[in-house]
Write a protein that holds these residues in place. Structure first.
Motif, PDB file in Angstrom:
ATOM      1  N   ARG A  41       0.524  20.696 -70.655  1.00 44.90           N
ATOM      2  CA  ARG A  41       1.415  19.926 -71.528  1.00 44.90           C
ATOM      3  C   ARG A  41       1.870  20.778 -72.714  1.00 44.90           C
ATOM      4  N   ALA A  75       6.588  15.974 -70.764  1.00 39.56           N
ATOM      5  CA  ALA A  75       6.715  14.627 -71.338  1.00 39.56           C
ATOM      6  C   ALA A  75       7.083  13.613 -70.262  1.00 39.56           C
ATOM      7  N   ASP A 107       3.256  12.626 -68.976  1.00 39.04           N
ATOM      8  CA  ASP A 107       3.127  11.458 -69.854  1.00 39.04           C
ATOM      9  C   ASP A 107       3.794  10.200 -69.302  1.00 39.04           C
ATOM     10  N   ARG A 164       0.525   9.600 -60.786  1.00 40.56           N
ATOM     11  CA  ARG A 164      -0.338   8.811 -61.680  1.00 40.56           C
ATOM     12  C   ARG A 164      -1.781   8.824 -61.196  1.00 40.56           C
ATOM     13  N   HIS A 181      -7.665  13.863 -65.699  1.00 40.77           N
ATOM     14  CA  HIS A 181      -7.583  13.770 -67.158  1.00 40.77           C
ATOM     15  C   HIS A 181      -8.966  13.543 -67.775  1.00 40.77           C
TER      16      HIS A 181
END
Ligand code: ADP
Ligand code: MG
Length: 253
Positions: free
Chosen positions: A213, A234, A238, A246, A253
């Motif tokens: 990121r 982003a 994000d 996802r 994460h």
């Protein structure tokens, strides 16, 4: 004006036996762009990097890097001349998970080896260049040591200097920090970050999502040999639009 394209991949396909590992990959990477390539294990990330420097022979597609181009729909990989292959390969420097330094050579000798033997540079010139690169990765004082005396993070920084010594247009990193103890990851990521700031074009296969990121201009999420989603961090990290992205991100994460 948009930046010149450094890497273009069109319709890239690669199979191992019956298994199609890359299924019609299309990419465009601008000069100076930093791309993070993420995705589950087995999705074809390493194979894609290996195709970009011809460590693996694509079955179909067109790969352009800098001024060099291979059209694998026209070309039989086995018939490509060694010289054309070497010229194409010289545009990319690759850094692997395991550093593969020559254990019987000192740090500076490891960095000089390619320029002396492949590029036929005079030793004194190659050594001076190697010392500059070792300073750049923060290891000038380790130049005369043997790799066994270095930490994993230091070895990986030597491997980066060694790849840079060949003056590549593009740097490819395949999980360069995955084999390191957690406390050694940062020093290697810092070197990669400096390269990004100097405008090096790079593709980083990484599980370091926070780092991706921070440094990547573009994130590519691959699964099962397909680019599922690509765009700025982003967007892909994000605000992913795909369920597969996802699901992957929630696991790492
Ligand atoms: P990733 O780097 O995303 O984990 P890889 O590119 O290493 O994925 O592997 C993708 C698929 O290709 C896997 O199923 C793997 O087993 C297979 N594969 C990779 N290299 C070879 C090879 N040399 N021979 C046969 N199968 C391979
Ligand atoms: Mg891999």
């Amino acid at each position: 004006m948009s930046k010149p394209i450094m890497i273009s991949v069109r319709g890239l396909k690669k199979s191992f036996g019956q298994q199609e590992v890359l299924k019609d990959i299309n990419l465009e990477i601008a000069r100076g762009e930093v791309v993070a390539l993420i995705g589950p294990s087995g999705s074809g990330k390493s194979t894609l990097l290996r195709c970009l420097n011809l460590l693996a022979a694509p079955n179909h597609g067109v790969i352009k890097i800098g001024s060099e181009c291979f059209d694998f729909d026209q070309t039989v990989p086995a018939k490509v001349s060694d010289r054309a292959m070497a010229q194409f390969r010289a545009q990319t420097g690759m850094v692997f998970q395991h550093f593969n330094l020559f254990p019987h050579m000192t740090v500076v000798q490891n960095v000089m080896e390619g320029p002396v033997t492949v590029l036929r540079r005079p030793r004194a010139h190659a050594r001076a260049q190697a010392m500059k690169l070792l300073a750049q990765v923060g290891l000038a004082e380790k130049a005369e040591m043997y790799p066994e005396k270095l930490s994993g993070g230091q070895k990986q920084r030597v491997a980066i200097a060694r790849a840079l010594a060949m003056d590549p247009e593009v740097m490819l990193f395949d999980e360069a920090t995955s084999a390191l103890d957690p406390e050694l990851v940062g020093e290697v990521l810092n070197v990669i970050k400096q390269l990004a700031e100097r405008g090096m074009t790079m593709i980083l296969v990484t599980h370091e999502i926070a780092f991706a990121r921070e440094v990547a201009d573009k994130v590519i999420f691959m699964r099962d040999g397909v680019v599922v989603e690509a765009g700025p961090p982003a967007q892909v990290i994000d605000a992913p639009t795909q369920a597969a992205t996802r699901a992957f991100l929630s696991r790492v994460h």
